[in-house]
Design an enzyme around this catalytic site. Structure first.
Site, PDB file in Angstrom:
ATOM      1  N   THR A 268      10.923   9.587 -12.848  1.00 47.56           N
ATOM      2  CA  THR A 268      10.150   8.728 -13.742  1.00 47.56           C
ATOM      3  C   THR A 268       9.453   7.542 -13.065  1.00 47.56           C
ATOM      4  O   THR A 268       8.650   6.859 -13.705  1.00 47.56           O
ATOM      5  CB  THR A 268      11.064   8.176 -14.858  1.00 47.56           C
ATOM      6  OG1 THR A 268      12.327   7.807 -14.295  1.00 47.56           O
ATOM      7  CG2 THR A 268      11.291   9.231 -15.922  1.00 47.56           C
TER       8      THR A 268
ATOM      9  N   ILE B  45       7.163   7.206 -10.597  1.00 47.69           N
ATOM     10  CA  ILE B  45       5.698   7.264 -10.444  1.00 47.69           C
ATOM     11  C   ILE B  45       5.051   7.195 -11.827  1.00 47.69           C
ATOM     12  O   ILE B  45       4.009   6.565 -12.014  1.00 47.69           O
ATOM     13  CB  ILE B  45       5.282   8.521  -9.653  1.00 47.69           C
ATOM     14  CG1 ILE B  45       5.797   8.385  -8.211  1.00 47.69           C
ATOM     15  CG2 ILE B  45       3.767   8.707  -9.667  1.00 47.69           C
ATOM     16  CD1 ILE B  45       5.626   9.639  -7.359  1.00 47.69           C
TER      17      ILE B  45
ATOM     18  N   LYS C 207       5.398  22.012 -10.843  1.00 46.16           N
ATOM     19  CA  LYS C 207       6.738  21.754 -11.367  1.00 46.16           C
ATOM     20  C   LYS C 207       6.743  22.002 -12.872  1.00 46.16           C
ATOM     21  O   LYS C 207       5.933  21.421 -13.600  1.00 46.16           O
ATOM     22  CB  LYS C 207       7.121  20.295 -11.062  1.00 46.16           C
ATOM     23  CG  LYS C 207       8.420  19.853 -11.695  1.00 46.16           C
ATOM     24  CD  LYS C 207       8.743  18.409 -11.352  1.00 46.16           C
ATOM     25  CE  LYS C 207       9.941  17.921 -12.140  1.00 46.16           C
ATOM     26  NZ  LYS C 207      10.189  16.490 -11.969  1.00 46.16           N
TER      27      LYS C 207
ATOM     28  N   GLY D 171       0.812  -1.219   0.000  1.00 43.76           N
ATOM     29  CA  GLY D 171       0.000   0.000   0.000  1.00 43.76           C
ATOM     30  C   GLY D 171       0.843   1.265   0.000  1.00 43.76           C
ATOM     31  O   GLY D 171       0.488   2.240   0.647  1.00 43.76           O
TER      32      GLY D 171
HETATM   33  C1  FAD Z   1      15.701   7.641  -3.057  1.00 45.75           C
HETATM   34  C2  FAD Z   1      14.458   7.578  -3.871  1.00 45.75           C
HETATM   35  C3  FAD Z   1      13.894   8.755  -4.388  1.00 45.75           C
HETATM   36  C4  FAD Z   1      12.758   8.700  -5.196  1.00 45.75           C
HETATM   37  N1  FAD Z   1      12.248   9.844  -5.740  1.00 45.75           N
HETATM   38  C5  FAD Z   1      11.247   9.761  -6.655  1.00 45.75           C
HETATM   39  C6  FAD Z   1      10.741  10.903  -7.314  1.00 45.75           C
HETATM   40  O1  FAD Z   1      11.138  12.023  -7.050  1.00 45.75           O
HETATM   41  N2  FAD Z   1       9.777  10.738  -8.242  1.00 45.75           N
HETATM   42  C7  FAD Z   1       9.267   9.512  -8.546  1.00 45.75           C
HETATM   43  O2  FAD Z   1       8.415   9.393  -9.428  1.00 45.75           O
HETATM   44  N3  FAD Z   1       9.678   8.417  -7.881  1.00 45.75           N
HETATM   45  C8  FAD Z   1      10.651   8.510  -6.967  1.00 45.75           C
HETATM   46  N4  FAD Z   1      11.070   7.391  -6.310  1.00 45.75           N
HETATM   47  C9  FAD Z   1      10.368   6.140  -6.519  1.00 45.75           C
HETATM   48  C10 FAD Z   1       9.077   6.136  -5.710  1.00 45.75           C
HETATM   49  O3  FAD Z   1       9.339   6.433  -4.368  1.00 45.75           O
HETATM   50  C11 FAD Z   1       8.410   4.775  -5.817  1.00 45.75           C
HETATM   51  O4  FAD Z   1       8.260   4.446  -7.166  1.00 45.75           O
HETATM   52  C12 FAD Z   1       7.043   4.808  -5.203  1.00 45.75           C
HETATM   53  O5  FAD Z   1       7.074   5.307  -3.909  1.00 45.75           O
HETATM   54  C13 FAD Z   1       6.422   3.434  -5.200  1.00 45.75           C
HETATM   55  O6  FAD Z   1       6.922   2.626  -4.198  1.00 45.75           O
HETATM   56  P1  FAD Z   1       6.157   1.253  -3.950  1.00 45.75           P
HETATM   57  O7  FAD Z   1       4.746   1.565  -3.621  1.00 45.75           O
HETATM   58  O8  FAD Z   1       6.432   0.366  -5.099  1.00 45.75           O
HETATM   59  O9  FAD Z   1       6.916   0.633  -2.699  1.00 45.75           O
HETATM   60  P2  FAD Z   1       6.876   1.017  -1.157  1.00 45.75           P
HETATM   61  O10 FAD Z   1       6.667   2.448  -0.948  1.00 45.75           O
HETATM   62  O11 FAD Z   1       8.089   0.400  -0.544  1.00 45.75           O
HETATM   63  O12 FAD Z   1       5.602   0.278  -0.590  1.00 45.75           O
HETATM   64  C14 FAD Z   1       5.609  -1.100  -0.312  1.00 45.75           C
HETATM   65  C15 FAD Z   1       4.343  -1.481   0.401  1.00 45.75           C
HETATM   66  O13 FAD Z   1       4.341  -2.877   0.559  1.00 45.75           O
HETATM   67  C16 FAD Z   1       3.981  -3.208   1.868  1.00 45.75           C
HETATM   68  N5  FAD Z   1       4.612  -4.469   2.229  1.00 45.75           N
HETATM   69  C17 FAD Z   1       5.891  -4.848   2.015  1.00 45.75           C
HETATM   70  N6  FAD Z   1       6.094  -6.087   2.505  1.00 45.75           N
HETATM   71  C18 FAD Z   1       4.911  -6.489   3.017  1.00 45.75           C
HETATM   72  C19 FAD Z   1       4.474  -7.672   3.668  1.00 45.75           C
HETATM   73  N7  FAD Z   1       5.296  -8.702   3.914  1.00 45.75           N
HETATM   74  N8  FAD Z   1       3.193  -7.742   4.077  1.00 45.75           N
HETATM   75  C20 FAD Z   1       2.338  -6.708   3.847  1.00 45.75           C
HETATM   76  N9  FAD Z   1       2.690  -5.582   3.237  1.00 45.75           N
HETATM   77  C21 FAD Z   1       3.958  -5.466   2.843  1.00 45.75           C
HETATM   78  C22 FAD Z   1       4.446  -2.038   2.727  1.00 45.75           C
HETATM   79  O14 FAD Z   1       3.685  -1.950   3.918  1.00 45.75           O
HETATM   80  C23 FAD Z   1       4.162  -0.881   1.795  1.00 45.75           C
HETATM   81  O15 FAD Z   1       2.823  -0.484   1.934  1.00 45.75           O
HETATM   82  C24 FAD Z   1      12.162   7.446  -5.458  1.00 45.75           C
HETATM   83  C25 FAD Z   1      12.685   6.297  -4.889  1.00 45.75           C
HETATM   84  C26 FAD Z   1      13.815   6.348  -4.100  1.00 45.75           C
HETATM   85  C27 FAD Z   1      14.359   5.080  -3.504  1.00 45.75           C
END
Ligand code: FAD
Length: 503
Positions: A346, A348, A79, A14
């Site tokens: 990129t 998101i 932006k 999430g």
């Molecule tokens: C340093 C950095 C800077 C960034 N800056 C940008 C930016 O400026 N612009 C941009 O577009 N993108 C950026 N990104 C990328 C962006 O942050 C991610 O693409 C976006 O937040 C999506 O993350 P996610 O939802 O895939 O993963 P996460 O945010 O890690 O979410 C994972 C989810 O999975 C759940 N989860 C994990 N394991 C379990 C489990 N065992 N059981 C239940 N739930 C679980 C967690 O609770 C969480 O809700 C950046 C990334 C990094 C690392």
């Protein structure tokens, strides 16, 4: 709905990816398919990802989200592009602005005329022909005003900065209001179907079993389903993109909101600055092979515009992509599908485009193999072209002041990128292949901004005499200058339309 239709979708995770997926599917599937989203309060999301590109507006529009309400709810700002400092060489400063440059003339893009004058030593900087860049330099902002036919005011193209946590919370409210069922708890295991290895269910720490037909892996870098359960494999791109860690820290809001992201090159990576209404997001992305963690954290903390509001948080990652974004009945969305560092904001967008592609190829329970193959082909193409664009920023440099920059400057690059650079160097041509993400003028700004010189221009740009070309360019720059003078500051625009409550 027929017997073959998908009736149950399970989203694991999430963060931004999970809630964007939930919101989009809730909207498109109109409550006819059951959607469950599992997340664990004990496992935090990455909590970064605050800078976007303009396509996100389309995502919000499909969801029917009011832009001002969205900005208020996420402490957002606008932006117009990204400023790059010290990339091509120390002291350099250029922008990658969104939107168009000038006005195309006859059969040629505007920039071919600019190249002609530039090569004759007579053209002012490229920046003068972009309303986005000129406005950004003066901290001005307004939305495109299409009521002025042919005015650059109608050409303004914007994206957002926002607080990632507030964005996920906003989309959670949106999704739950449309029937998405949130399950709190930790996933500990996956159950695979013996016949074909598809994921049948996930098991929770509570012992509960959550079954489904289509699973979306939004579990972040853990990649619980796509990797831990299905062992899909990963293409590692660290040899091209050696940055593998980041420190992130919020600081107090600056005196004025900048309508652009700032990316300042550092000795072994770069630092971001993203101004939100209530605070500034900062981070230092670096290569651990070239700088140790303490030095990297210190560099960030010594280069904040305001007082830090928290301790810095470290993130670790590997540049690359999952070998198949869609494997069996699991589609990876977000960090579970791979990672490209945030230099061009990129990630998101890749979440959004994967969701759009999933909707375009939405399966039935038969999971057509050709559909999945085409989905994966398109996903690979998109991410590889973005990868090339990001590598360009590191590779096209004359910096030789640290081993990191020596490495980046001299490393071999992918053939696809090499071909693009050669094409531009030879005659100033830029070819956008299929529907790759970045436009010709996006490439132009970075190629030129990083110091690559085009060895020529389109011969048809010589059909006008030099005086006519100079006049045409001068007119365009003049009109843009007049338009920017009429624009409000971003501060004034936000105060009038979408100021967020102070936390
Ligand atoms: C340093 C950095 C800077 C960034 N800056 C940008 C930016 O400026 N612009 C941009 O577009 N993108 C950026 N990104 C990328 C962006 O942050 C991610 O693409 C976006 O937040 C999506 O993350 P996610 O939802 O895939 O993963 P996460 O945010 O890690 O979410 C994972 C989810 O999975 C759940 N989860 C994990 N394991 C379990 C489990 N065992 N059981 C239940 N739930 C679980 C967690 O609770 C969480 O809700 C950046 C990334 C990094 C690392």
């Amino acid at each position: 709905m027929t017997q073959k239709n998908i009736t149950k979708v399970v989203i694991v995770g999430g963060g931004t990816a999970g809630w964007m997926t939930a919101a989009a599917l809730a909207k498109v599937l109109e409550g006819k398919v059951r959607i469950k989203l599992i997340e664990s309060d004990e496992i935090s999301s990455v909590g970064v990802g605050e800078s976007t590109i303009p396509m996100i507006r389309r995502f919000n529009q499909v969801l029917g989200i009011d832009e001002d309400e969205f900005i208020r709810a996420t402490q957002g700002t606008f932006k117009l592009g990204i400023e790059f400092r010290d990339w091509g060489k120390l002291g350099d400063n250029y922008m990658h602005g969104f939107g168009i440059f000038g006005q195309d003339l006859a059969t040629l893009p505007f920039y071919q005329y600019w190249l002609r004058l530039h090569q004759a030593g007579q053209a002012p900087d490229l920046e003068r022909y972009s309303i986005n860049r000129m406005a950004a330099r003066q901290n001005k902002f307004m939305r495109a005003d299409r009521s002025h036919a042919n005015s650059p005011l109608g050409d303004i193209v914007h994206a957002f900065h926002f607080d990632a946590g507030l964005y996920a919370a906003y989309l959670r409210r949106y999704s739950e209001a449309r029937g998405v069922e949130r399950i709190e708890g930790k996933v500990v295991d996956s159950v695979l179907r013996a016949a074909d290895g598809h994921v049948e269910a996930v098991r929770m720490a509570s012992g509960e079993r959550v079954g489904g037909e289509l699973f979306i892996d939004c579990s972040g870098f853990r990649a619980l389903l796509i990797e831990q359960a299905l062992h899909t494999g990963f293409d590692d791109w660290r040899h091209w993109l050696p940055c593998d860690r980041a420190w992130a820290v919020p600081s107090g809001a600056g005196p004025e909101l900048l309508p652009y992201t700032r990316a300042t090159a550092r000795p072994a990576g770069w630092q971001w600055r993203i101004g939100l209404q209530h605070r500034t997001g900062n981070g230092h992305v670096y290569a651990s092979a070239f700088m140790d963690d303490d030095a990297a954290a210190r560099l960030l903390m010594d280069n904040l515009d305001g007082p830090a509001l928290a301790e810095p948080k470290q993130l670790r990652f590997t540049a690359g992509k999952r070998k198949q974004v869609w494997n069996k009945n699991v589609v990876a969305v977000g960090l579970s599908s791979g990672f490209l560092e945030p230099l061009e904001s990129t990630s998101i967008h890749l979440i959004q485009s994967t969701i759009a592609r999933l909707i375009a190829f939405f399966p039935d329970r038969g999971f057509s193999a050709p559909d999945i193959a085409e989905f994966n082909r398109q996903s690979d193409f998109e991410v590889e072209r973005i990868r090339d664009f990001i590598i360009l920023h590191y590779h096209a440099t004359t910096r030789a002041d640290t081993p990191f920059w020596d490495y980046c400057r001299t490393m071999p690059v992918p053939d696809t990128l090499r071909a693009k650079i050669e094409l531009y160097r030879a005659r100033g041509r830029i070819v956008r292949i299929d529907n790759e993400l970045f436009s010709e003028v996006g490439w132009l700004q970075v190629l030129h901004g990083q110091g690559i010189e085009a060895g020529g221009h389109h011969p048809l740009a010589d059909l006008l005499d030099e005086g006519e070309v100079a006049e045409y360019l001068g007119d365009v720059a003049g009109v843009i200058g007049q338009c920017v003078a009429r624009m409000p500051s971003q501060d004034a625009f936000i105060a009038e339309h979408c100021a967020a409550p102070r936390p």
